[in-house]
Structures are given as C-alpha cells and as structure tokens.
Scaffold this active site. Structure first.
Site, PDB file in Angstrom:
ATOM      1  CD  GLU A  32      25.526   1.314  -1.005  1.00 24.42           C
ATOM      2  OE1 GLU A  32      24.582   1.392  -0.159  1.00 24.42           O
ATOM      3  OE2 GLU A  32      26.470   0.345  -0.905  1.00 24.42           O
ATOM      4  CB  CYS A  81      23.913  -2.062  -0.049  1.00 23.12           C
ATOM      5  SG  CYS A  81      25.234  -2.042   0.939  1.00 23.12           S
TER       6      CYS A  81
END
Length: 234
Positions: A7, A41
């Site tokens: 990720e 994020c």
C-alpha cells in the site's frame, strides 16, 4: 519469487456533484482533509466540485475549515495537530509556495509554526504542481471545478496513484456507474475517499500498490491456493 502486498499512498480525490448534500459534503470533507494533519494515506487531497455548486460549496467548506482548532494534539479539543517533523512541515510549505508562485490561489492557511502547518485550501491548481501530482501527506487540499461528470472522472484518473475516491451524489445511476470508471481500489458513495473499515478489502492500483489489506483479504494474498480434484470413477 517473494510474494508481497504493497500500500503505497495516493493523492486521493472526492467528487462533489451538483445534486450532492453540500452541507454534509463540506462538513465531512473539512474534517477528513485535515485529520491527523493530513498524514493519512487516503487523506482527502483533491476535491472536484461541479461548477453549478462551486460557490456555495466553497462558502460552506471554508466556514467549516475556519472553525478547526489547530495546536496541541494532547488537547481533546484540537482538530489539527503538528506534522511528524519540522522537516516535513517545511517541505509542504515549499510545495504550497511553489504552487502559489505558479498561479494557484490560496484561500486559507499557508502558514507554518515550527512543525505545525495550518489547514490550507488552494484553487486554480493544475497538473505539474506538486500539490496536485504528488502525495502531499499534509493538511493541504485543492478544490477544482468541473462541468461534466466525465470531466471529473478524467481528472480523478489523471494521476499515477489510485487508492480510493469519494463521490457525493443523490443519483443512483452515478452510484452504480462511477465505480466502473474510476481507476482506484475503492469508491465511497456519499462519503470521502478517506473512509475505511478494517474488515473491508483495502488497497489500490497503479503506483498506489498491489494486493489488499483487511484480515481475510490479507490472508488470501499471503497463501497459495491448492486445488484438489478427486475422481470418483477411478
């Protein structure tokens, strides 16, 4: 070969269509663009607003941003705390200053105090600016108008990243259509791109990584499936 899941962040976007609940959208976007000082994020970094409601949305959004309390993260009433380091605060200060010098309009914020960077909203931004192309990972958000939903989709997809996207709309048609058009790992209808639940599959496409997080999904990524066939006629 070593199997991995990655990720890798994003410059996540949220679309506010002309039929959206603007009060709801402005309140949630103001909160999630600056939560944890933008150091998430899937933090809201790019907002695309239909031109018909741009003025009203900005009025509501900026009013909500102006009421965010900036300061000590140990104070329960604080909404926006410091960034991880003064180095990172100086980095985003430079990025914002570069954008303004290149023609971006600063609507609020743009101030740094040590490792605290105040909630910042920019308009009149364009491709080529770091605040648009890169992951800011800071309390900075851009607001850009669009004419058609196709244009909004194109602008969301015009990125090397593709983690998550949000869409505010009352249209069932768009709610069904957009997840097939947006090049991201997750689409949140009537919520921001910053929504996440631990049990859901979480991950992106393009330079936002590969594979999915989430308990059962992460396990699937890390194991090999073996197919066993038993021939009962043997």
């Amino acid at each position: 070969m070593r199997k991995v899941t990655l990720e890798l962040g994003s410059n996540s976007a949220t679309i506010v269509h002309h039929d959206a609940d603007l009060e709801q959208a402005a309140n949630k976007l103001a909160k999630m663009a600056f939560a944890h000082a933008g150091q998430i994020c899937i933090s809201v970094q790019r907002i695309f607003v239909h031109r018909d409601v741009e003025e009203m949305f900005l009025k509501l959004f900026l009013n909500r941003v102006s009421r965010l309390k900036v300061g000590d993260p140990l104070d329960p009433s604080t909404d926006v705390g410091p960034m991880i380091s003064e180095k990172e605060a100086k980095r985003i200060e430079t990025w914002v200053n570069e954008a303004v010098a290149a023609g971006a309009k600063l609507l609020t914020g743009g101030m740094r105090q040590g490792n605290i960077y105040h909630p910042t909203v920019l308009t009149n931004v364009r491709k080529g600016m770091k605040v648009v192309d890169e992951e800011v990972f800071a309390p900075v958000v851009t607001v850009t108008p669009y004419e058609t939903i196709e244009e909004a989709v194109q602008m969301v997809n015009d990125s090397k990243y593709g983690l998550q996207a949000g869409v505010y709309t009352q249209s069932i048609h768009l709610a069904h259509k957009l997840p097939f058009l947006l090049e991201v790992g997750g689409v949140m209808i009537n919520d921001t791109c910053c929504f996440r639940a631990d049990h859901m599959p979480y991950g992106g496409v393009k330079e936002s990584g590969m594979g999915k997080e989430g308990p059962s999904y992460a396990i699937e990524e890390m194991v090999e499936t073996v197919v066993v066939v038993v021939n009962l006629d043997a």
